[in-house]
Scaffold this motif. Structure first.
Motif, PDB file in Angstrom:
ATOM      1  N   GLU A  61       0.844  -1.190   0.000  1.00 20.44           N
ATOM      2  CA  GLU A  61       0.000   0.000   0.000  1.00 20.44           C
ATOM      3  C   GLU A  61       0.883   1.245   0.000  1.00 20.44           C
ATOM      4  OE1 GLU A  61      -3.069   2.083   3.064  1.00 20.44           O
ATOM      5  OE2 GLU A  61      -3.174  -0.102   2.902  1.00 20.44           O
ATOM      6  N   GLU A  62       0.660   2.099  -0.983  1.00 26.22           N
ATOM      7  CA  GLU A  62       1.419   3.345  -1.040  1.00 26.22           C
ATOM      8  C   GLU A  62       0.929   4.278   0.045  1.00 26.22           C
ATOM      9  OE1 GLU A  62       1.209   4.979  -4.973  1.00 26.22           O
ATOM     10  OE2 GLU A  62       2.458   3.402  -5.806  1.00 26.22           O
ATOM     11  N   LYS A  63       1.852   5.042   0.645  1.00 26.94           N
ATOM     12  CA  LYS A  63       1.459   5.990   1.680  1.00 26.94           C
ATOM     13  C   LYS A  63       2.311   7.239   1.579  1.00 26.94           C
ATOM     14  CE  LYS A  63       4.197   3.236   4.834  1.00 26.94           C
ATOM     15  NZ  LYS A  63       4.225   2.388   5.978  1.00 26.94           N
ATOM     16  N   GLU A  64       1.784   8.319   2.162  1.00 23.88           N
ATOM     17  CA  GLU A  64       2.509   9.583   2.133  1.00 23.88           C
ATOM     18  C   GLU A  64       2.084  10.446   3.305  1.00 23.88           C
ATOM     19  OE1 GLU A  64       1.217  12.345  -1.130  1.00 23.88           O
ATOM     20  OE2 GLU A  64       0.133  10.549  -1.743  1.00 23.88           O
ATOM     21  N   ASP A  65       2.954  11.366   3.685  1.00 24.84           N
ATOM     22  CA  ASP A  65       2.635  12.378   4.685  1.00 24.84           C
ATOM     23  C   ASP A  65       3.361  13.655   4.288  1.00 24.84           C
ATOM     24  OD1 ASP A  65       5.303  12.102   5.476  1.00 24.84           O
ATOM     25  OD2 ASP A  65       4.829  10.909   7.246  1.00 24.84           O
ATOM     26  N   GLU A  66       3.414  14.631   5.203  1.00 28.25           N
ATOM     27  CA  GLU A  66       4.016  15.915   4.841  1.00 28.25           C
ATOM     28  C   GLU A  66       5.527  15.851   4.661  1.00 28.25           C
ATOM     29  OE1 GLU A  66       3.717  15.561   9.239  1.00 28.25           O
ATOM     30  OE2 GLU A  66       2.199  15.466   7.698  1.00 28.25           O
ATOM     31  N   ASN A  67       6.166  14.785   5.140  1.00 28.47           N
ATOM     32  CA  ASN A  67       7.625  14.678   5.027  1.00 28.47           C
ATOM     33  C   ASN A  67       8.097  13.795   3.878  1.00 28.47           C
ATOM     34  OD1 ASN A  67       7.953  16.254   7.386  1.00 28.47           O
ATOM     35  ND2 ASN A  67       7.527  14.445   8.624  1.00 28.47           N
ATOM     36  N   GLY A  68       7.270  12.839   3.472  1.00 25.92           N
ATOM     37  CA  GLY A  68       7.710  11.932   2.423  1.00 25.92           C
ATOM     38  C   GLY A  68       6.626  10.956   2.012  1.00 25.92           C
ATOM     39  N   ALA A  69       6.988  10.109   1.033  1.00 27.71           N
ATOM     40  CA  ALA A  69       6.040   9.135   0.500  1.00 27.71           C
ATOM     41  C   ALA A  69       6.761   7.834   0.193  1.00 27.71           C
ATOM     42  CB  ALA A  69       5.392   9.671  -0.771  1.00 27.71           C
TER      43      ALA A  69
END
Length: 170
Positions: A89-97
Motif C-alpha cells: 500500500e502506497e502511503k505519504e505524509d508531509e515529510n515523504g512518500a
C-alpha cells in the motif's frame, strides 16, 4: 517523457545527484502560473529500493488577494520519496512518500510529488510583497472615502420605508 521521469537502469547504484531545470511549460499548476525553477535531486539506489530526496526552488505567478495585481512568489521546499519493490500500500505524509516501482515502463516519476510540494507552499493569503513589512507580516491598510458623504453630520439617515414600517408597528 517528462523531465522528472527517470529510467531506473540509468540511476547508478549508491548515491548520485542530478539537477533539473524546469521551464514554465514543464509543470501545470492551474489555477496558478508556473514561471520556472530548479529541482536538485539526490538518488540513493540499492537492490530493494531507490530513495529520492529533492529540493525545489521555483517561482510561481500569483494574484494578490488585496490588490488583484500579479506578482512572483518564490517557493522553496524539500521532500522525500522512497520507491520499493514490495510495497503493498502506497502511503505519504508531509515529510515523504513510499511508492511502488512501475516495472511496466521501468521508470520512476517524481513529477506529482514536485507539483504537490510546490502547491503545499503556496500561501493561503496571497499578498503582493509591497503589502508585507520587514518582519513578513501584512501591513495595515486604511479605508478611504472620496468626496462628501451624506453622513458628515452625526445624524442618522433613516430610509423612508423603515419609517413607514415603524409607524405601522406603533
Amino acid at each position: 517523457m517528462s523531465k522528472l521521469e527517470f529510467n531506473i537502469v540509468e540511476i547508478p547504484e549508491g548515491e548520485s545527484r542530478r539537477t533539473v531545470e524546469l521551464s514554465d511549460e514543464d509543470l501545470d499548476l492551474s489555477p496558478h502560473t508556473f514561471v520556472g525553477g530548479e529541482v536538485e535531486i539526490l538518488f540513493y539506489r540499492t537492490l530493494h529500493f531507490i530513495r529520492v530526496n529533492f529540493h525545489v526552488d521555483s517561482d510561481i505567478e500569483l494574484t494578490c488577494d488585496r490588490s488583484l495585481e500579479k506578482y512572483i512568489q518564490p517557493v522553496e521546499s524539500d521532500y522525500e520519496v522512497v520507491f520499493k519493490v514490495d510495497v503493498k500500500e502506497e502511503k505519504e505524509d508531509e515529510n515523504g512518500a513510499v511508492r511502488r516501482f512501475n516495472f511496466s515502463s521501468n521508470t520512476l516519476s517524481i513529477e506529482d510529488e514536485v507539483r504537490d510540494t510546490i502547491f503545499l507552499n503556496v500561501p493561503i493569503k496571497k499578498l503582493h510583497p509591497k503589502f508585507i513589512d520587514d518582519e513578513g507580516k501584512p501591513k495595515d491598510f486604511d479605508t478611504k472615502s472620496f468626496g462628501a458623504t451624506e453622513n458628515d453630520d452625526d445624524t442618522e439617515i433613516v430610509d423612508p420605508r423603515w419609517k413607514k414600517l415603524k409607524e405601522l408597528k406603533n
